[in-house]
Design an enzyme around this catalytic site. Structure first.
Site, PDB file in Angstrom:
ATOM      1  N   CYS A  16      -4.732   1.618   6.865  1.00 17.00           N
ATOM      2  CA  CYS A  16      -4.675   3.062   6.655  1.00 17.00           C
ATOM      3  C   CYS A  16      -6.286   3.531   6.046  1.00 17.00           C
ATOM      4  CB  CYS A  16      -3.657   3.749   6.035  1.00 17.00           C
ATOM      5  SG  CYS A  16      -3.671   3.507   4.006  1.00 17.00           S
ATOM      6  N   CYS A  63       1.041  -1.147   0.031  1.00 17.86           N
ATOM      7  CA  CYS A  63       0.008   0.047   0.010  1.00 17.86           C
ATOM      8  C   CYS A  63       0.766   1.452  -0.095  1.00 17.86           C
ATOM      9  CB  CYS A  63      -0.859  -0.125   1.169  1.00 17.86           C
ATOM     10  SG  CYS A  63      -1.966   1.645   1.439  1.00 17.86           S
ATOM     11  N   CYS A 117      -9.805  -6.186  -8.222  1.00 18.75           N
ATOM     12  CA  CYS A 117      -9.462  -5.254  -9.111  1.00 18.75           C
ATOM     13  C   CYS A 117      -8.941  -3.983  -8.575  1.00 18.75           C
ATOM     14  CB  CYS A 117     -10.668  -4.921 -10.162  1.00 18.75           C
ATOM     15  SG  CYS A 117     -10.581  -4.060 -11.691  1.00 18.75           S
ATOM     16  N   CYS A 155       0.506   3.461   3.414  1.00 20.86           N
ATOM     17  CA  CYS A 155       1.049   3.112   4.818  1.00 20.86           C
ATOM     18  C   CYS A 155       2.133   1.968   4.686  1.00 20.86           C
ATOM     19  CB  CYS A 155       0.083   2.716   5.832  1.00 20.86           C
ATOM     20  SG  CYS A 155      -0.581   1.092   5.235  1.00 20.86           S
TER      21      CYS A 155
HETATM   22 ZN   LIG Z   1      -2.487   1.401   3.695  1.00 20.40          ZN
END
Ligand SMILES: [Zn+2]
Length: 134
Positions: A102, A51, A122, A54
């Protein structure tokens, strides 16, 4: 937006400083990137997708497959890394998915994926950072 408390929280100014305008639009305003616009779509190496909000690991590339939709698609996230909510925007009922750490929006989940789970995650590529296996 929801009022769920995430382990990682940032102010709007902090999000804007951390993310590019495109990432901010997707991850904090539930936008969708242009199909096929993401370089990660062509990422074929083994590795992990994190991600960008975060740095939590979300997906492993062995579970990624070519869905033909123009967005990076995954069979399954890493356990506990992705949460789902029902998204009723645009007159459709879809399952939205976001980072469990997050709360950043990642993409949608569809039930037309390949076995074993039958799920297709997706994901907007701008929400992910890829790190190849060393
Ligand atoms: Zn995150």
């Amino acid at each position: 937006m929801d009022t769920h408390a995430y382990p990682v929280t940032r102010t709007d100014a902090e999000w804007r400083a951390r993310l590019t305008p495109e990432q901010y639009a997707v991850m904090r305003n539930h936008g969708t990137e242009r199909p096929g616009s993401c370089a990660l779509l062509y990422e074929k190496r083994a590795g992990t997708f994190f991600c960008v909000g975060c740095d939590q690991p979300l997906f492993e590339s062995k579970l990624k497959f070519e869905s033909g939709t123009g967005w990076p698609s995954f069979n399954d996230p890493l356990p506990g890394s992705v949460e789902n909510t029902v998204d009723r925007s645009y007159g459709m009922v879809r399952t939205e998915c976001h980072c469990s750490r997050c709360g950043s929006h990642l993409g949608h989940v569809f039930e037309d994926g390949p076995p074993p789970t039958g799920l297709r995650y997706c994901i907007n590529g701008v929400a992910l950072r890829f790190e190849p296996l060393a």
